[in-house]
Design an enzyme around this catalytic site. Structure first.
Site, mmCIF file in Angstrom:
data_model
loop_
_atom_site.group_PDB
_atom_site.id
_atom_site.type_symbol
_atom_site.label_atom_id
_atom_site.label_comp_id
_atom_site.label_asym_id
_atom_site.label_seq_id
_atom_site.Cartn_x
_atom_site.Cartn_y
_atom_site.Cartn_z
ATOM 1 N N ARG A 18 -28.812 26.185 30.619
ATOM 2 C CA ARG A 18 -29.425 27.521 30.635
ATOM 3 C C ARG A 18 -29.341 28.169 32.007
ATOM 4 O O ARG A 18 -29.015 29.355 32.114
ATOM 5 C CB ARG A 18 -30.880 27.457 30.162
ATOM 6 C CG ARG A 18 -31.005 27.121 28.684
ATOM 7 C CD ARG A 18 -32.448 26.983 28.260
ATOM 8 N NE ARG A 18 -33.096 25.935 29.054
ATOM 9 C CZ ARG A 18 -34.382 25.882 29.338
ATOM 10 N NH1 ARG A 18 -35.199 26.813 28.895
ATOM 11 N NH2 ARG A 18 -34.876 24.893 30.042
ATOM 12 N N ASN A 36 -33.338 27.087 24.784
ATOM 13 C CA ASN A 36 -33.211 25.846 24.029
ATOM 14 C C ASN A 36 -33.883 26.034 22.679
ATOM 15 O O ASN A 36 -34.950 26.659 22.588
ATOM 16 C CB ASN A 36 -33.915 24.688 24.746
ATOM 17 C CG ASN A 36 -33.149 24.193 25.949
ATOM 18 O OD1 ASN A 36 -31.965 24.412 26.093
ATOM 19 N ND2 ASN A 36 -33.857 23.516 26.840
#
Length: 89
Positions: A18, A36
């Protein structure tokens, strides 16, 4: 302006995916989010100029060196006019 929702499967959580995606998004000038999901995947919602979004999707197909991307699903959606790129959830 285009928008793509990208689901990335494989070893993509706990490997800096990320944060790396956010840095790449900033370099490319795209907006949206990356997060996520509970099933172990990562979802990126990316919008911007056509070439920049396609470059981001291409990056998501491999991710950072620590990731092991197995599959990427991409779908088109209507741009929402996001103003930044954020890491969420």
């Amino acid at each position: 302006m285009i928008r793509r929702i990208v689901r990335v499967r494989g070893r993509v959580q706990g490997v800096g995916f990320r944060m790396s995606a956010a840095m790449r998004a900033e370099q490319l000038g795209v907006t949206g989010t990356v997060r996520n999901l509970f099933d172990g995947t990562v979802e990126a919602d990316v919008e911007g100029e056509d070439d920049a979004v396609e470059a981001m999707v291409a990056w998501l197909r491999s991710g950072p060196p620590s990731a092991a991307v197995e599959r990427v699903d991409v779908r088109e959606d209507t741009p929402r006019g996001a103003s930044s790129f954020r890491v969420t959830g």
